[in-house]
Design a protein around this motif. Sequence first.
Motif, PDB file in Angstrom:
ATOM      1  N   LYS A 163       0.827  -1.208   0.000  1.00  0.00           N
ATOM      2  CA  LYS A 163       0.000   0.000   0.000  1.00  0.00           C
ATOM      3  C   LYS A 163       0.863   1.261   0.000  1.00  0.00           C
ATOM      4  O   LYS A 163       0.571   2.237  -0.702  1.00  0.00           O
ATOM      5  N   ILE A 164       1.923   1.271   0.790  1.00  0.00           N
ATOM      6  CA  ILE A 164       2.812   2.437   0.866  1.00  0.00           C
ATOM      7  C   ILE A 164       3.566   2.623  -0.449  1.00  0.00           C
ATOM      8  O   ILE A 164       3.633   3.729  -0.998  1.00  0.00           O
ATOM      9  N   MET A 165       4.117   1.537  -0.978  1.00  0.00           N
ATOM     10  CA  MET A 165       4.925   1.615  -2.190  1.00  0.00           C
ATOM     11  C   MET A 165       4.105   2.017  -3.411  1.00  0.00           C
ATOM     12  O   MET A 165       4.606   2.706  -4.304  1.00  0.00           O
ATOM     13  N   GLU A 166       2.837   1.595  -3.442  1.00  0.00           N
ATOM     14  CA  GLU A 166       2.016   1.825  -4.625  1.00  0.00           C
ATOM     15  C   GLU A 166       1.080   3.023  -4.499  1.00  0.00           C
ATOM     16  O   GLU A 166       0.314   3.314  -5.420  1.00  0.00           O
ATOM     17  N   ASP A 167       1.150   3.751  -3.380  1.00  0.00           N
ATOM     18  CA  ASP A 167       0.218   4.859  -3.180  1.00  0.00           C
ATOM     19  C   ASP A 167       0.400   5.918  -4.260  1.00  0.00           C
ATOM     20  O   ASP A 167       1.528   6.305  -4.607  1.00  0.00           O
ATOM     21  N   PHE A 172       6.078   7.236  -1.089  1.00  0.00           N
ATOM     22  CA  PHE A 172       7.117   6.235  -0.811  1.00  0.00           C
ATOM     23  C   PHE A 172       8.500   6.736  -1.226  1.00  0.00           C
ATOM     24  O   PHE A 172       9.481   6.544  -0.507  1.00  0.00           O
ATOM     25  N   GLY A 173       8.569   7.393  -2.366  1.00  0.00           N
ATOM     26  CA  GLY A 173       9.853   7.893  -2.851  1.00  0.00           C
ATOM     27  C   GLY A 173      10.336   9.140  -2.143  1.00  0.00           C
ATOM     28  O   GLY A 173      11.446   9.623  -2.399  1.00  0.00           O
ATOM     29  N   GLU A 223      -6.511  10.816  10.181  1.00  0.00           N
ATOM     30  CA  GLU A 223      -7.694  10.593   9.344  1.00  0.00           C
ATOM     31  C   GLU A 223      -7.271  10.074   7.973  1.00  0.00           C
ATOM     32  O   GLU A 223      -7.967   9.275   7.355  1.00  0.00           O
ATOM     33  N   ASP A 224      -6.136  10.554   7.490  1.00  0.00           N
ATOM     34  CA  ASP A 224      -5.579  10.089   6.218  1.00  0.00           C
ATOM     35  C   ASP A 224      -5.082   8.660   6.385  1.00  0.00           C
ATOM     36  O   ASP A 224      -4.636   8.265   7.481  1.00  0.00           O
ATOM     37  N   ASN A 225      -5.162   7.854   5.330  1.00  0.00           N
ATOM     38  CA  ASN A 225      -4.675   6.477   5.420  1.00  0.00           C
ATOM     39  C   ASN A 225      -4.206   5.988   4.048  1.00  0.00           C
ATOM     40  O   ASN A 225      -4.254   6.727   3.061  1.00  0.00           O
ATOM     41  N   PHE A 226      -3.753   4.762   4.000  1.00  0.00           N
ATOM     42  CA  PHE A 226      -3.257   4.176   2.753  1.00  0.00           C
ATOM     43  C   PHE A 226      -4.278   3.211   2.140  1.00  0.00           C
ATOM     44  O   PHE A 226      -3.920   2.243   1.488  1.00  0.00           O
TER      45      PHE A 226
END
Length: 270
Positions: A163-167, A172-173, A223-226
């Motif tokens: 989820k983090i890498m593809e957000d 992620f970068g 409140e924000d999420n992946f």
Amino acid sequence: MEEKDMKKLALLLLASTSLLAACGGGAAEDSSATGSEVSEIKETLVMGLDDTFAPMGFKDESGEIVGFDVELAKEVAERLDVEITFQPIDWAMKETELDSGNIDMIWNGYAITPERAEKVLLSEPYIVDAQSIIVLKDSAIETKADLEGKLVSTQQSSSSVDKIMEDESGIFGKLGGDLVLYPSNNNAFSDLESGRVDAIVVGEVYGRYYMKQSGKDIYRVLEDNFGEDEMAVAFKKDNKELQERVDAALAEMKEDGTFDEIYDKWFYSE
């Protein structure tokens, strides 16, 4: 023999042949039906899990494996009239354990991803969980974008990594270094508390359970999420029979209210 008698004989032979064919067809159908009967599943099923993943499956103070998924699995096993055992596994090797036959199911907050769907046979989703960002209460981090330049931790080989890498935000970068990965989410929380990382990403179900159990009023969920995960039970690719029977049992449990009773025991419901 007269022509009239020959015609009668021919009709009798034709009728007899048709009757035999019908009987033969019935036998073939019976044979086919027998061949398509539900095959027996194993008398004892082995469920693989990360035994630190509360509240889904973990060891309590007495060393007994308990949890939301554990209780669901026990109820399903009872309805299938089979025994079930719980096998702690290395979460990074979960699909290998399944393919090798060491376990029959992965049932432990197993989130559905395209990559996992290629490796295993999945049940119907039975629960949804958000990939939450958790920080310390006094942190200046308010949104996903604020993670730029920060150290972030999560569990290795978990859906959180994907989820983090593809957000789509590309955050992620922009992190302050590689993801800090641990065998369990407990380690990630420890690093957050000690200040070794700035934020952790974890399923909200587990995160809120952990924070409640810790008794420490030091965490904050953004409140924000992946995104959200649908969770399912994983089976070996060729074990369609077990998948279908587990699906049927879970559907029955949701219909008769048993699922909600187990859910309310482990999670806060408004």
